[in-house]
Design an enzyme around this catalytic site. Sequence first.
Site, PDB file in Angstrom:
ATOM      1  N   GLN A  34       0.835  -1.195   0.000  1.00  0.00           N
ATOM      2  CA  GLN A  34       0.000   0.000   0.000  1.00  0.00           C
ATOM      3  C   GLN A  34       0.876   1.253   0.000  1.00  0.00           C
ATOM      4  O   GLN A  34       1.972   1.263   0.567  1.00  0.00           O
ATOM      5  CB  GLN A  34      -0.952   0.010   1.192  1.00  0.00           C
ATOM      6  CG  GLN A  34      -0.296  -0.010   2.552  1.00  0.00           C
ATOM      7  CD  GLN A  34      -1.303  -0.119   3.685  1.00  0.00           C
ATOM      8  OE1 GLN A  34      -2.493  -0.359   3.463  1.00  0.00           O
ATOM      9  NE2 GLN A  34      -0.843   0.064   4.899  1.00  0.00           N
ATOM     10  N   HIS A  61       1.177  -4.554   3.100  1.00  0.00           N
ATOM     11  CA  HIS A  61      -0.109  -4.725   3.774  1.00  0.00           C
ATOM     12  C   HIS A  61      -0.277  -6.165   4.222  1.00  0.00           C
ATOM     13  O   HIS A  61      -0.699  -6.435   5.327  1.00  0.00           O
ATOM     14  CB  HIS A  61      -1.270  -4.308   2.876  1.00  0.00           C
ATOM     15  CG  HIS A  61      -2.600  -4.322   3.568  1.00  0.00           C
ATOM     16  ND1 HIS A  61      -3.763  -3.832   3.004  1.00  0.00           N
ATOM     17  CD2 HIS A  61      -2.971  -4.774   4.790  1.00  0.00           C
ATOM     18  CE1 HIS A  61      -4.768  -3.978   3.850  1.00  0.00           C
ATOM     19  NE2 HIS A  61      -4.313  -4.566   4.940  1.00  0.00           N
ATOM     20  N   PHE A 111      -0.916  -4.712  14.150  1.00  0.00           N
ATOM     21  CA  PHE A 111      -1.060  -4.921  12.709  1.00  0.00           C
ATOM     22  C   PHE A 111      -0.522  -6.297  12.335  1.00  0.00           C
ATOM     23  O   PHE A 111      -1.183  -7.089  11.650  1.00  0.00           O
ATOM     24  CB  PHE A 111      -0.313  -3.813  11.975  1.00  0.00           C
ATOM     25  CG  PHE A 111      -0.499  -3.775  10.475  1.00  0.00           C
ATOM     26  CD1 PHE A 111      -1.505  -4.487   9.830  1.00  0.00           C
ATOM     27  CD2 PHE A 111       0.346  -3.003   9.684  1.00  0.00           C
ATOM     28  CE1 PHE A 111      -1.677  -4.432   8.458  1.00  0.00           C
ATOM     29  CE2 PHE A 111       0.194  -2.931   8.307  1.00  0.00           C
ATOM     30  CZ  PHE A 111      -0.820  -3.651   7.696  1.00  0.00           C
ATOM     31  N   HIS A 114      -2.707  -9.127  13.616  1.00  0.00           N
ATOM     32  CA  HIS A 114      -3.887  -9.330  12.771  1.00  0.00           C
ATOM     33  C   HIS A 114      -3.529 -10.103  11.507  1.00  0.00           C
ATOM     34  O   HIS A 114      -4.232 -11.055  11.128  1.00  0.00           O
ATOM     35  CB  HIS A 114      -4.502  -7.991  12.394  1.00  0.00           C
ATOM     36  CG  HIS A 114      -5.551  -8.077  11.338  1.00  0.00           C
ATOM     37  ND1 HIS A 114      -6.847  -8.479  11.599  1.00  0.00           N
ATOM     38  CD2 HIS A 114      -5.501  -7.848   9.989  1.00  0.00           C
ATOM     39  CE1 HIS A 114      -7.549  -8.486  10.482  1.00  0.00           C
ATOM     40  NE2 HIS A 114      -6.754  -8.109   9.484  1.00  0.00           N
ATOM     41  N   GLU A 115      -2.448  -9.703  10.851  1.00  0.00           N
ATOM     42  CA  GLU A 115      -2.080 -10.335   9.586  1.00  0.00           C
ATOM     43  C   GLU A 115      -1.692 -11.795   9.777  1.00  0.00           C
ATOM     44  O   GLU A 115      -2.069 -12.653   8.969  1.00  0.00           O
ATOM     45  CB  GLU A 115      -0.942  -9.562   8.915  1.00  0.00           C
ATOM     46  CG  GLU A 115      -1.353  -8.197   8.401  1.00  0.00           C
ATOM     47  CD  GLU A 115      -2.445  -8.272   7.348  1.00  0.00           C
ATOM     48  OE1 GLU A 115      -2.329  -9.096   6.430  1.00  0.00           O
ATOM     49  OE2 GLU A 115      -3.424  -7.506   7.460  1.00  0.00           O
ATOM     50  N   LYS A 118      -5.028 -13.845  10.983  1.00  0.00           N
ATOM     51  CA  LYS A 118      -6.049 -13.995   9.939  1.00  0.00           C
ATOM     52  C   LYS A 118      -5.521 -14.712   8.703  1.00  0.00           C
ATOM     53  O   LYS A 118      -6.199 -15.596   8.154  1.00  0.00           O
ATOM     54  CB  LYS A 118      -6.607 -12.629   9.532  1.00  0.00           C
ATOM     55  CG  LYS A 118      -7.708 -12.725   8.471  1.00  0.00           C
ATOM     56  CD  LYS A 118      -8.326 -11.377   8.148  1.00  0.00           C
ATOM     57  CE  LYS A 118      -9.433 -11.528   7.107  1.00  0.00           C
ATOM     58  NZ  LYS A 118     -10.072 -10.227   6.771  1.00  0.00           N
ATOM     59  N   HIS A 119      -4.331 -14.341   8.252  1.00  0.00           N
ATOM     60  CA  HIS A 119      -3.818 -14.851   6.979  1.00  0.00           C
ATOM     61  C   HIS A 119      -2.647 -15.830   7.151  1.00  0.00           C
ATOM     62  O   HIS A 119      -2.604 -16.870   6.507  1.00  0.00           O
ATOM     63  CB  HIS A 119      -3.375 -13.684   6.092  1.00  0.00           C
ATOM     64  CG  HIS A 119      -4.461 -12.712   5.775  1.00  0.00           C
ATOM     65  ND1 HIS A 119      -5.491 -13.006   4.914  1.00  0.00           N
ATOM     66  CD2 HIS A 119      -4.679 -11.436   6.209  1.00  0.00           C
ATOM     67  CE1 HIS A 119      -6.306 -11.956   4.812  1.00  0.00           C
ATOM     68  NE2 HIS A 119      -5.837 -10.995   5.595  1.00  0.00           N
TER      69      HIS A 119
END
Length: 226
Positions: A34, A61, A111, A114-115, A118-119
């Site tokens: 990003q 990102h 951050f 979360h990444e 989730k991923h």
Amino acid sequence: MQYSMFIKLLLWQSLAAMALCQSAGFDFFYFVQQWPGSYCDTSQGCCNPTSGKPPSDFGIHGLWPNYNSGGYPSNCDSSNPFDPSQIQDLLSQLQTEWPSLTCPSSDGTSFWTHEWNKHGTCSESVLTEHAYFAAALNLKSQAKTLVSLTAAGITPNGSFYNLSDVLAAIKQGTGYDAYVQCNTDDNGNSQLYQIYICVDTTGQNFIECPVAPNQNCPSSIEFPSF
């Protein structure tokens, strides 16, 4: 008897091939970068991380597992949550290359948490937590997106550029098609916001995208400063 054994062998080989193809649990990654100037140049604004203002460069990102069907897995293993101790040797790079611009200011841990949760957990069959973040950093180094754009005369100075020229410049640098998502500034101008490039399931090599991400850019887009 021999015919029956032959059929069983064929069946076993088919199942083994299917298992090999599905062992990763996904089909490819989206590597997403990003532009911080576009993230900040909206009504919501941004906050520099506690480590200071990031460089005027694309930030990571995420590295997102996806399916060829267009869907994607998420939150795959709650028993393997983000562990900051696993990436201590990458911390300085992550603060520079994968910064958080959300408000209030943070050190980026939320951050990255979360990444990964989730991923990243959806790629743990091939990448450990450390390998996941290291792979994303390596891909950014390979992509050299801002270098490629600048070489084509596309610079972040608030000017407008043809979307086709942006895409051609990125492909010139990586050898593969990329996809661009835009957001809008307070004046309603479409800005170069995110760039998607596809990666194989090892997390190491760029590939052509099996499925294109959603795109929302007009033919001419702004590249704001940061």
